[in-house]
Every structure is written in structure tokens, then in C-alpha cells.
Design a protein around this motif. Structure first.
Motif, PDB file in Angstrom:
ATOM      1  N   SER A 144       0.837  -1.204   0.000  1.00  0.00           N
ATOM      2  CA  SER A 144       0.000   0.000   0.000  1.00  0.00           C
ATOM      3  C   SER A 144       0.870   1.253   0.000  1.00  0.00           C
ATOM      4  O   SER A 144       0.520   2.270  -0.609  1.00  0.00           O
ATOM      5  CB  SER A 144      -0.943  -0.004   1.204  1.00  0.00           C
ATOM      6  OG  SER A 144      -0.253   0.203   2.423  1.00  0.00           O
ATOM      7  N   ASP A 160      -3.902   5.283  -5.334  1.00  0.00           N
ATOM      8  CA  ASP A 160      -4.613   5.045  -4.085  1.00  0.00           C
ATOM      9  C   ASP A 160      -3.900   3.937  -3.327  1.00  0.00           C
ATOM     10  O   ASP A 160      -3.413   2.967  -3.920  1.00  0.00           O
ATOM     11  CB  ASP A 160      -6.056   4.624  -4.352  1.00  0.00           C
ATOM     12  CG  ASP A 160      -6.883   5.744  -4.967  1.00  0.00           C
ATOM     13  OD1 ASP A 160      -6.511   6.927  -4.772  1.00  0.00           O
ATOM     14  OD2 ASP A 160      -7.881   5.433  -5.643  1.00  0.00           O
ATOM     15  N   ASP A 192      -4.971   1.550  -1.615  1.00  0.00           N
ATOM     16  CA  ASP A 192      -5.579   0.231  -1.724  1.00  0.00           C
ATOM     17  C   ASP A 192      -5.627  -0.243  -3.182  1.00  0.00           C
ATOM     18  O   ASP A 192      -6.389  -1.142  -3.530  1.00  0.00           O
ATOM     19  CB  ASP A 192      -6.987   0.231  -1.130  1.00  0.00           C
ATOM     20  CG  ASP A 192      -7.921   1.224  -1.819  1.00  0.00           C
ATOM     21  OD1 ASP A 192      -7.435   2.047  -2.621  1.00  0.00           O
ATOM     22  OD2 ASP A 192      -9.128   1.176  -1.537  1.00  0.00           O
ATOM     23  N   PHE A 193      -4.798   0.351  -4.028  1.00  0.00           N
ATOM     24  CA  PHE A 193      -4.813   0.044  -5.455  1.00  0.00           C
ATOM     25  C   PHE A 193      -4.605  -1.443  -5.728  1.00  0.00           C
ATOM     26  O   PHE A 193      -5.370  -2.072  -6.457  1.00  0.00           O
ATOM     27  CB  PHE A 193      -3.735   0.864  -6.170  1.00  0.00           C
ATOM     28  CG  PHE A 193      -3.621   0.584  -7.637  1.00  0.00           C
ATOM     29  CD1 PHE A 193      -4.500   1.166  -8.537  1.00  0.00           C
ATOM     30  CD2 PHE A 193      -2.649  -0.269  -8.130  1.00  0.00           C
ATOM     31  CE1 PHE A 193      -4.413   0.910  -9.894  1.00  0.00           C
ATOM     32  CE2 PHE A 193      -2.538  -0.525  -9.485  1.00  0.00           C
ATOM     33  CZ  PHE A 193      -3.428   0.063 -10.366  1.00  0.00           C
ATOM     34  N   GLU A 199      -4.993  -3.976  -3.804  1.00  0.00           N
ATOM     35  CA  GLU A 199      -6.102  -4.770  -3.267  1.00  0.00           C
ATOM     36  C   GLU A 199      -7.326  -4.676  -4.164  1.00  0.00           C
ATOM     37  O   GLU A 199      -7.992  -5.687  -4.444  1.00  0.00           O
ATOM     38  CB  GLU A 199      -6.436  -4.290  -1.861  1.00  0.00           C
ATOM     39  CG  GLU A 199      -7.543  -5.069  -1.182  1.00  0.00           C
ATOM     40  CD  GLU A 199      -7.838  -4.556   0.212  1.00  0.00           C
ATOM     41  OE1 GLU A 199      -8.877  -4.962   0.772  1.00  0.00           O
ATOM     42  OE2 GLU A 199      -7.048  -3.753   0.737  1.00  0.00           O
ATOM     43  N   LYS A 200      -7.634  -3.476  -4.645  1.00  0.00           N
ATOM     44  CA  LYS A 200      -8.833  -3.279  -5.454  1.00  0.00           C
ATOM     45  C   LYS A 200      -8.784  -4.029  -6.778  1.00  0.00           C
ATOM     46  O   LYS A 200      -9.800  -4.549  -7.246  1.00  0.00           O
ATOM     47  CB  LYS A 200      -9.042  -1.784  -5.725  1.00  0.00           C
ATOM     48  CG  LYS A 200      -9.551  -0.995  -4.534  1.00  0.00           C
ATOM     49  CD  LYS A 200      -9.994   0.394  -4.922  1.00  0.00           C
ATOM     50  CE  LYS A 200      -8.892   1.211  -5.528  1.00  0.00           C
ATOM     51  NZ  LYS A 200      -9.312   2.611  -5.790  1.00  0.00           N
ATOM     52  N   VAL A 201      -7.603  -4.091  -7.391  1.00  0.00           N
ATOM     53  CA  VAL A 201      -7.513  -4.751  -8.693  1.00  0.00           C
ATOM     54  C   VAL A 201      -7.362  -6.263  -8.584  1.00  0.00           C
ATOM     55  O   VAL A 201      -7.380  -6.975  -9.587  1.00  0.00           O
ATOM     56  CB  VAL A 201      -6.348  -4.173  -9.525  1.00  0.00           C
ATOM     57  CG1 VAL A 201      -6.533  -2.696  -9.762  1.00  0.00           C
ATOM     58  CG2 VAL A 201      -5.005  -4.468  -8.867  1.00  0.00           C
ATOM     59  N   ASN A 254      -5.169 -11.613  -5.022  1.00  0.00           N
ATOM     60  CA  ASN A 254      -6.246 -12.455  -4.483  1.00  0.00           C
ATOM     61  C   ASN A 254      -5.942 -13.947  -4.654  1.00  0.00           C
ATOM     62  O   ASN A 254      -6.521 -14.783  -3.983  1.00  0.00           O
ATOM     63  CB  ASN A 254      -7.598 -12.094  -5.093  1.00  0.00           C
ATOM     64  CG  ASN A 254      -7.595 -12.169  -6.607  1.00  0.00           C
ATOM     65  OD1 ASN A 254      -6.626 -12.593  -7.215  1.00  0.00           O
ATOM     66  ND2 ASN A 254      -8.685 -11.727  -7.216  1.00  0.00           N
ATOM     67  N   ASN A 305      -5.362 -10.631 -14.676  1.00  0.00           N
ATOM     68  CA  ASN A 305      -4.699  -9.482 -14.080  1.00  0.00           C
ATOM     69  C   ASN A 305      -3.461  -9.084 -14.866  1.00  0.00           C
ATOM     70  O   ASN A 305      -2.857  -9.898 -15.536  1.00  0.00           O
ATOM     71  CB  ASN A 305      -4.290  -9.807 -12.632  1.00  0.00           C
ATOM     72  CG  ASN A 305      -5.480 -10.227 -11.814  1.00  0.00           C
ATOM     73  OD1 ASN A 305      -6.423  -9.475 -11.676  1.00  0.00           O
ATOM     74  ND2 ASN A 305      -5.458 -11.432 -11.294  1.00  0.00           N
ATOM     75  N   THR A 359      -3.083  -3.895 -12.655  1.00  0.00           N
ATOM     76  CA  THR A 359      -4.451  -3.521 -12.952  1.00  0.00           C
ATOM     77  C   THR A 359      -5.165  -4.722 -13.564  1.00  0.00           C
ATOM     78  O   THR A 359      -4.569  -5.755 -13.757  1.00  0.00           O
ATOM     79  CB  THR A 359      -4.524  -2.296 -13.884  1.00  0.00           C
ATOM     80  OG1 THR A 359      -5.877  -1.849 -13.920  1.00  0.00           O
ATOM     81  CG2 THR A 359      -4.068  -2.644 -15.284  1.00  0.00           C
TER      82      THR A 359
END
Length: 363
Positions: free
Chosen positions: A142, A151, A153-154, A156-158, A162, A344, A361
Motif C-alpha cells: 500500500s 490510491d 488500496d490500489f 487490493e482493489k484490482v 487475491n 490481471n 491492474t
């Protein structure tokens, strides 16, 4: 004699995240190494990790060999790996043990564990440490996002992590190896091929960094141990990776490295906002899984693979960008890589010539 390297110290608990991100950006562009303190991993847990690591590596070779490395999980013996395929050395003077992702059931099944009858506390200790340092690594990412003016949390968001492929690697460097005419290194010169590495050690010296790998002869600088601090370095996915090695110190050295890497289906390419007509991307995109497989095979010279690479992406064949790595491999190796369209994307950014960071991204 190598000189001591002065590295910036990043406080992960600092409320001034903007300043921390700025320090990380500078460190990544100048050297690729820095210290991380107040990271949330308790020293008591680290002590237990080193205690259990020592107990495992003290076992007879025939016991350890029952957990021999499969699918990048398990035990590798002394001299089994050579991190510098161009070197004439018989191999690196270290033994190690790999532990892969725990959250995904399929991935976790690949992990191998010492018998509870022999080491009853080994597995729970390593699982606890893996989870703790994974959390630390995500918090660090982060800050890297902020360093890229994104951001926090970039990543994590993309969803770049995961289905991460993070590996925990326990390492043991013997103190005495006997006399030999050839130079034997604990870990020969290399750069890490992933995203970011968090390293802890028992304090015995040996880690060295070469900031200018193209200059000859290379100048090596010692990385000084700081109690309670992780030594962090960025890998090839961030482009500004730094060559480093471990030299024998005359004492037993134990370390534990955590390689925080993204999903295997990630695609590596330059971020559009980090290139332009005057500073175009240096290479085409390529699949992370393919390049990682190539690098892993290069480290283990006993493997017989081919020297044929086929890259298939979006139904089209494209020329490969990995020839500089391939010339290091023996001719009896062939590696066939197929890549379908990934979910991704991992991006390297041209921040300042070759000194770069990375982004992720989603298509």
C-alpha cells in the motif's frame, strides 16, 4: 573488503505515510533495498521460526530428503541450486525449505511438512509466521502504491494478490565447508525475480549488494543487520532489482525470506501512464507464469528441459523478450510456455531510465 551499505529505514507504523512512501520511492530508484521496522511481526515469533528452522536443518540428510522439493515446495540440499547459471561453481553452499500459499486449498496441498512426531511445533510455527509476514507485505504494497501516486488500496482493489503465489523460504548456510580451490558462495550473484522480498536473519553477516551490476569489477557492499528489522528488496517485476549475494562468514547463518508475488495469470507490461513517445516501453508484455518457470529452471541445473519458447497470447504468437536469460542455459534445456489471456496485469513503470517500480491492474 566490502564496505557497509547505508540503507533508509522505513517505519511501517508511521502515521506520516506520505513521507514513508517518498522514502520508499527514493530507495527503490537508487538501490532497491531498504530496512522495514515496526512491521508487526513479533520478535518472539521470529525467534521460534529460527529455532524450528535450526531443528529441521539439523536432521539427518535422509530424513530431510524425504521432503525433497516438488513443485517448488519442500527441501533443497546443499549445492542443489545455483542462482548464477553463468558461474562455474558446483552450486550454492546452502540448503533450504520452501512453503507456498496457505489460503488456497489446492495450493496448500502442494506444501510438504516434517512429521509431527519429529517436529511437533514446526508446521504451526511456520503457518503463523507466513500469515503474519503476508499481512506485513500487503501493508508495504500500500505504501508502494502511494509512492506511485496511486490510491493506497490500489493493489487490493484490482485483485493482483487475491490468488498470490507468495513463497516462504527457510535458508541455512553452513559455517565451515572445508578447503576448496574454487570460490564457493552461500548464494551466488542474482536478483530476485518477483515483486518484493522481506528477509530476516539470525544476525550472522554475509549478505552483500552490488548497485552497479554492469560495472566490472563489481563492487560489493555489506548489508548490516539491524535487530528487529526486515531487509526488503524489490525484484525483477519492479524492474529496478539489485544484484546481491551471500558470502561465507565462517559461522552458521540462518535466514528466512518471504517472496511476495502476484497471481500466476498476471501479465507483465509497461503502464501506459509511465511511457510516452520519447520513453516507449522496452519490451512487449509477457506472462508472469512463463517467465517465472524459466527462471526457476535456470537455477536447478539438473533439470532437463528444452530451449524452445512459444508464447501464445490472445490467439497470436509473439516474439519472446527473454533471450538474454536463455543464453545462460545449457543447450539440452527446452522450455515450452503457453499463455492464455490472463485476468490481471502487472505493469512496470519507467520512472527514471531503468530505475522503476511496478503496478497492477485488471483487464
Amino acid at each position: 573488503m566490502a564496505e557497509g551499505l547505508k540503507l533508509p529505514i522505513i517505519d511501517l507504523s508511521s502515521p506520516d505515510r506520505t513521507s514513508s512512501a517518498r522514502l520508499i520511492r527514493q530507495a527503490c530508484m537508487e538501490c532497491g533495498f531498504f530496512y522495514l521496522v515496526n512491521h508487526g511481526v513479533e520478535e518472539e515469533l521470529l525467534g521460534r521460526v529460527f529455532d524450528q528452522s535450526s531443528k529441521f536443518f539439523s536432521l539427518p540428510l535422509e530424513v530431510k530428503s524425504k521432503l525433497a522439493r516438488k513443485q517448488n515446495r519442500g527441501y533443497t540440499a546443499l549445492f542443489a541450486e545455483n542462482l548464477d547459471p553463468t558461474a562455474s561453481s558446483k552450486g550454492d553452499s546452502k540448503e533450504s525449505f520452501y512453503i507456498g500459499p496457505l489460503e488456497d486449498a489446492t495450493q496448500n496441498k502442494l506444501n510438504q511438512w516434517p512429521s509431527e512426531d519429529i517436529l511437533p511445533s514446526w508446521r504451526p510455527t511456520m503457518e503463523s509466521y507466513y500469515k503474519k509476514v503476508l499481512s506485513t507485505g500487503k501493508r508495504l504494497l500500500s505504501l508502494i502504491a502511494l509512492a506511485l501516486n496511486l490510491d493506497e488500496d490500489f493493489f487490493e482493489k484490482v485483485g493482483g494478490l487475491n490468488k498470490h503465489t507468495a513463497l516462504l523460504r527457510l535458508l541455512h548456510y553452513p559455517g565451515q565447508l572445508g578447503s576448496s580451490d574454487e570460490e564457493v558462495l552461500g548464494a551466488s550473484a542474482h536478483s530476485d525475480y518477483g515483486t518484493v522480498t522481506l528477509l530476516a536473519s539470525n544476525g550472522v553477516p554475509g549478505l552483500q549488494v552490488c548497485r552497479e551490476k554492469s560495472k566490472q569489477p563489481r563492487v560489493w557492499e555489506d548489508v548490516i543487520h539491524i535487530d528487529g528489522a526486515f531487509i526488503v528488496n524489490i525484484g525483477d517485476l519492479m524492474e529496478r532489482s539489485t544484484v546481491h549475494r551471500v558470502i561465507p562468514a565462517g559461522q552458521e547463518r540462518y535466514s528466512v525470506a518471504f517472496f511476495l508475488d502476484p497471481n500466476e495469470d498476471s501479465l507483465v507490461e509497461c503502464l501506459a501512464s509511465c511511457c510516452n513517445e520519447s520513453l516507449p516501453p522496452r519490451c512487449n508484455n509477457y506472462p508472469l507464469q512463463g517467465i517465472r518457470t524459466l527462471q526457476i529452471n535456470a537455477q536447478y541445473p539438473s533439470r532437463l528441459t528444452t530451449l524452445i519458447i512459444i508464447k501464445c497470447f490472445m490467439g497470436r504468437l509473439r516474439p519472446c523478450n527473454w533471450w538474454t536469460m536463455l543464453v545462460k542455459l545449457p543447450f539440452n534445456r527446452v522450455l515450452v510456455l503457453f499463455s492464455t489471456k490472463p485476468r490481471n496485469r502487472y505493469y512496470t513503470s519507467n520512472l527514471s531510465d531503468t530505475k522503476s517500480l511496478l503496478q497492477v491492474t485488471t483487464n
